[in-house]
Design a protein around this motif. Structure first.
Motif, PDB file in Angstrom:
ATOM      1  N   ASN A  53       0.853  -1.187   0.000  1.00  0.00           N
ATOM      2  CA  ASN A  53       0.000   0.000   0.000  1.00  0.00           C
ATOM      3  C   ASN A  53       0.891   1.241   0.000  1.00  0.00           C
ATOM      4  O   ASN A  53       1.095   1.885   1.031  1.00  0.00           O
ATOM      5  CB  ASN A  53      -0.916  -0.011   1.227  1.00  0.00           C
ATOM      6  CG  ASN A  53      -1.917   1.124   1.205  1.00  0.00           C
ATOM      7  OD1 ASN A  53      -2.390   1.523   0.153  1.00  0.00           O
ATOM      8  ND2 ASN A  53      -2.214   1.668   2.374  1.00  0.00           N
TER       9      ASN A  53
ATOM     10  N   LEU B 210      -5.504   5.238   2.957  1.00  0.00           N
ATOM     11  CA  LEU B 210      -5.740   4.959   1.548  1.00  0.00           C
ATOM     12  C   LEU B 210      -4.716   5.657   0.669  1.00  0.00           C
ATOM     13  O   LEU B 210      -4.229   6.732   0.998  1.00  0.00           O
ATOM     14  CB  LEU B 210      -7.145   5.408   1.155  1.00  0.00           C
ATOM     15  CG  LEU B 210      -8.316   4.759   1.898  1.00  0.00           C
ATOM     16  CD1 LEU B 210      -9.644   5.240   1.328  1.00  0.00           C
ATOM     17  CD2 LEU B 210      -8.233   3.239   1.836  1.00  0.00           C
ATOM     18  N   THR B 211      -4.404   5.018  -0.441  1.00  0.00           N
ATOM     19  CA  THR B 211      -3.502   5.581  -1.443  1.00  0.00           C
ATOM     20  C   THR B 211      -4.206   5.529  -2.797  1.00  0.00           C
ATOM     21  O   THR B 211      -5.344   5.067  -2.911  1.00  0.00           O
ATOM     22  CB  THR B 211      -2.192   4.779  -1.518  1.00  0.00           C
ATOM     23  OG1 THR B 211      -2.477   3.439  -1.976  1.00  0.00           O
ATOM     24  CG2 THR B 211      -1.523   4.702  -0.148  1.00  0.00           C
TER      25      THR B 211
ATOM     26  N   SER C  51      -5.498   2.133  -3.701  1.00  0.00           N
ATOM     27  CA  SER C  51      -6.429   1.467  -2.789  1.00  0.00           C
ATOM     28  C   SER C  51      -7.619   0.834  -3.485  1.00  0.00           C
ATOM     29  O   SER C  51      -8.096  -0.226  -3.070  1.00  0.00           O
ATOM     30  CB  SER C  51      -6.926   2.453  -1.726  1.00  0.00           C
ATOM     31  OG  SER C  51      -5.876   2.820  -0.872  1.00  0.00           O
ATOM     32  N   TYR C  52      -8.143   1.481  -4.544  1.00  0.00           N
ATOM     33  CA  TYR C  52      -9.315   0.877  -5.178  1.00  0.00           C
ATOM     34  C   TYR C  52      -8.984  -0.489  -5.749  1.00  0.00           C
ATOM     35  O   TYR C  52      -9.746  -1.448  -5.613  1.00  0.00           O
ATOM     36  CB  TYR C  52      -9.903   1.761  -6.287  1.00  0.00           C
ATOM     37  CG  TYR C  52     -11.133   1.087  -6.843  1.00  0.00           C
ATOM     38  CD1 TYR C  52     -12.331   1.129  -6.121  1.00  0.00           C
ATOM     39  CD2 TYR C  52     -11.081   0.330  -8.004  1.00  0.00           C
ATOM     40  CE1 TYR C  52     -13.437   0.450  -6.563  1.00  0.00           C
ATOM     41  CE2 TYR C  52     -12.187  -0.352  -8.447  1.00  0.00           C
ATOM     42  CZ  TYR C  52     -13.373  -0.290  -7.729  1.00  0.00           C
ATOM     43  OH  TYR C  52     -14.468  -0.980  -8.156  1.00  0.00           O
TER      44      TYR C  52
ATOM     45  N   TRP D 232      -7.977  -3.160  -2.615  1.00  0.00           N
ATOM     46  CA  TRP D 232      -8.982  -3.847  -1.799  1.00  0.00           C
ATOM     47  C   TRP D 232      -9.544  -5.060  -2.531  1.00  0.00           C
ATOM     48  O   TRP D 232      -9.884  -6.062  -1.899  1.00  0.00           O
ATOM     49  CB  TRP D 232     -10.080  -2.890  -1.353  1.00  0.00           C
ATOM     50  CG  TRP D 232     -11.176  -2.598  -2.347  1.00  0.00           C
ATOM     51  CD1 TRP D 232     -11.282  -1.505  -3.151  1.00  0.00           C
ATOM     52  CD2 TRP D 232     -12.345  -3.394  -2.607  1.00  0.00           C
ATOM     53  NE1 TRP D 232     -12.420  -1.570  -3.913  1.00  0.00           N
ATOM     54  CE2 TRP D 232     -13.101  -2.719  -3.593  1.00  0.00           C
ATOM     55  CE3 TRP D 232     -12.825  -4.606  -2.118  1.00  0.00           C
ATOM     56  CZ2 TRP D 232     -14.301  -3.211  -4.103  1.00  0.00           C
ATOM     57  CZ3 TRP D 232     -14.031  -5.108  -2.618  1.00  0.00           C
ATOM     58  CH2 TRP D 232     -14.753  -4.417  -3.590  1.00  0.00           C
TER      59      TRP D 232
ATOM     60  N   PHE E 181      -9.199  -0.597   5.107  1.00  0.00           N
ATOM     61  CA  PHE E 181      -9.575   0.376   4.089  1.00  0.00           C
ATOM     62  C   PHE E 181     -10.680   1.336   4.524  1.00  0.00           C
ATOM     63  O   PHE E 181     -10.504   2.552   4.488  1.00  0.00           O
ATOM     64  CB  PHE E 181     -10.011  -0.352   2.804  1.00  0.00           C
ATOM     65  CG  PHE E 181      -8.964  -1.248   2.216  1.00  0.00           C
ATOM     66  CD1 PHE E 181      -7.956  -0.731   1.419  1.00  0.00           C
ATOM     67  CD2 PHE E 181      -8.966  -2.614   2.469  1.00  0.00           C
ATOM     68  CE1 PHE E 181      -6.981  -1.548   0.875  1.00  0.00           C
ATOM     69  CE2 PHE E 181      -8.000  -3.443   1.932  1.00  0.00           C
ATOM     70  CZ  PHE E 181      -6.997  -2.906   1.145  1.00  0.00           C
TER      71      PHE E 181
ATOM     72  N   TYR F 155     -10.584   4.487   6.824  1.00  0.00           N
ATOM     73  CA  TYR F 155      -9.802   5.631   6.351  1.00  0.00           C
ATOM     74  C   TYR F 155     -10.500   6.402   5.231  1.00  0.00           C
ATOM     75  O   TYR F 155      -9.947   7.371   4.719  1.00  0.00           O
ATOM     76  CB  TYR F 155      -8.440   5.160   5.850  1.00  0.00           C
ATOM     77  CG  TYR F 155      -7.622   4.446   6.904  1.00  0.00           C
ATOM     78  CD1 TYR F 155      -7.113   5.131   8.004  1.00  0.00           C
ATOM     79  CD2 TYR F 155      -7.359   3.078   6.807  1.00  0.00           C
ATOM     80  CE1 TYR F 155      -6.367   4.489   8.975  1.00  0.00           C
ATOM     81  CE2 TYR F 155      -6.604   2.420   7.772  1.00  0.00           C
ATOM     82  CZ  TYR F 155      -6.126   3.128   8.851  1.00  0.00           C
ATOM     83  OH  TYR F 155      -5.390   2.480   9.813  1.00  0.00           O
ATOM     84  N   CYS F 156     -11.697   5.966   4.824  1.00  0.00           N
ATOM     85  CA  CYS F 156     -12.381   6.630   3.719  1.00  0.00           C
ATOM     86  C   CYS F 156     -12.808   8.045   4.108  1.00  0.00           C
ATOM     87  O   CYS F 156     -13.413   8.261   5.159  1.00  0.00           O
ATOM     88  CB  CYS F 156     -13.608   5.812   3.298  1.00  0.00           C
ATOM     89  SG  CYS F 156     -13.205   4.315   2.378  1.00  0.00           S
TER      90      CYS F 156
ATOM     91  N   ASP G 262     -12.550   7.553  -2.561  1.00  0.00           N
ATOM     92  CA  ASP G 262     -12.861   6.932  -1.275  1.00  0.00           C
ATOM     93  C   ASP G 262     -14.328   6.514  -1.208  1.00  0.00           C
ATOM     94  O   ASP G 262     -14.666   5.457  -0.669  1.00  0.00           O
ATOM     95  CB  ASP G 262     -12.554   7.895  -0.129  1.00  0.00           C
ATOM     96  CG  ASP G 262     -11.061   8.143   0.035  1.00  0.00           C
ATOM     97  OD1 ASP G 262     -10.326   7.854  -0.914  1.00  0.00           O
ATOM     98  OD2 ASP G 262     -10.641   8.619   1.101  1.00  0.00           O
TER      99      ASP G 262
ATOM    100  N   VAL H 101     -14.667   3.334  -3.228  1.00  0.00           N
ATOM    101  CA  VAL H 101     -14.155   2.183  -2.484  1.00  0.00           C
ATOM    102  C   VAL H 101     -15.175   1.727  -1.444  1.00  0.00           C
ATOM    103  O   VAL H 101     -15.470   0.526  -1.316  1.00  0.00           O
ATOM    104  CB  VAL H 101     -12.814   2.528  -1.789  1.00  0.00           C
ATOM    105  CG1 VAL H 101     -12.410   1.430  -0.821  1.00  0.00           C
ATOM    106  CG2 VAL H 101     -11.719   2.738  -2.820  1.00  0.00           C
ATOM    107  N   GLN H 102     -15.729   2.681  -0.713  1.00  0.00           N
ATOM    108  CA  GLN H 102     -16.659   2.355   0.365  1.00  0.00           C
ATOM    109  C   GLN H 102     -17.930   1.689  -0.162  1.00  0.00           C
ATOM    110  O   GLN H 102     -18.362   0.649   0.346  1.00  0.00           O
ATOM    111  CB  GLN H 102     -17.000   3.613   1.146  1.00  0.00           C
ATOM    112  CG  GLN H 102     -17.781   3.350   2.429  1.00  0.00           C
ATOM    113  CD  GLN H 102     -17.929   4.606   3.262  1.00  0.00           C
ATOM    114  OE1 GLN H 102     -18.244   5.667   2.725  1.00  0.00           O
ATOM    115  NE2 GLN H 102     -17.730   4.494   4.558  1.00  0.00           N
TER     116      GLN H 102
END
Length: 285
Positions: free
Chosen positions: A66, A86-87, A90-91, A94, A143, A146-147, A154, A157-158
């Motif tokens: 990461n 997240l970086t 990250s998408y 995960w 993950f 940290y969104c 973010d 991702v969530q």
């Protein structure tokens, strides 16, 4: 895709660069390439109903770190320290992590992993539920906590990760896939199935209505959870319509326009159910 993965294997991309004593930059590049190939192969397998041949094969490429691209220097000899939070990776990361958890779980259980494990009746409901809980807790810890709600990536991702967990739970509770559990009555199983299906739809509605992530619609449109509409249509129709109306009332104009288009897609599934309740003469009219 199969030919691409075979060529990657021929190049040795499936072996971890650290084991081969490669430098950190090349190691990370190989990991990202191999794991993205696995992700694409699995995504295509889900759509086509086929099982990826390399999913449980004996490759040892680790999940990418990461880190940001700027953390990787051509002259570095040690791997960079992973970032907390997240970086930009990250998408993708995960989804790799989800696959790795399934590989690790089924390896330890000495069981065969297929894309249909959630609907495999030979696996106990407790086993399926245990894996889903592991993945959900890990996603929250690594993950989702940290969104940032104001960052579009973010949000993506969530919503997508939570929708995936709901879909997995829905599959395990479907009457054609439910493995049985002495602690769950049929009424409880049915209630949990409806709840998971509605929750999955709510996440997908949010994906299609949030103005911050409209730039990602080229990706989102291909992953609508039709299974949630089709699991028990007669039970879900009224609730889905009410949910759609609620979102339309509370959304801003731009979000409402996107939601109306999503509702039109839902209509492809819901309209035949509505027509079935009418007489043949009314339908023809």
């Amino acid at each position: 895709m199969g030919l691409t993965i075979r060529n990657a294997e021929a190049l040795g991309i499936h072996r971890d660069g650290a084991i081969l004593r490669l430098n950190p930059v090349e190691t990370e590049s190989r990991r990202r390439l191999w794991w993205h190939l696995q992700h694409l192969d699995l995504a295509l397998g889900v759509r086509c109903g086929t099982t990826p041949l390399t999913l449980m094969a004996g490759w040892d490429a680790n999940v990418p770190l990461n880190v940001e691209d700027s953390d990787l220097k051509p002259d570095m000899t040690e791997a960079p320290v992973e970032r907390k939070g997240l970086t930009s990776l990250s998408y993708c990361l995960w989804t790799y992590w989800i696959v790795s958890q399934q590989r690790e779980f089924f390896s330890s259980e000495k069981a065969k992993l297929g894309i249909s494990w959630a609907s495999n009746r030979s696996l106990s409901h407790a086993t399926k539920n245990s894996l889903i809980n592991i993945m959900e807790e890990g996603l929250n810890k690594k993950f989702l906590q940290y969104c940032d709600p104001i960052k579009p990536l973010d949000i993506l991702v969530q919503l997508t990760s939570r929708a995936l967990i709901c879909t997995m739970r829905m599959f395990t509770l479907h009457p054609m896939a439910f493995s049985g559990d002495a602690n769950i009555t049929d009424e409880q199983r049915h209630a949990q199935l409806v709840e998971a299906a509605i929750k999955s739809l709510e996440y997908n509605i949010a994906l299609n209505s949030r103005p911050e992530i409209q730039r990602f619609q080229w990706f989102i449109n291909g992953y609508f959870q039709w299974h949630a509409c089709e699991s028990r249509p007669s039970d879900l129709t009224q609730t889905v319509v009410l949910t759609l109306c609620s979102h339309q009332r509370n959304s801003r104009s731009h979000a409402t326009q996107r939601l109306n288009r999503s509702s039109a897609h839902l209509g492809l599934t819901l309209r035949p159910l509505h027509l079935q309740q009418k007489s043949p003469r009314a339908v023809r009219g």
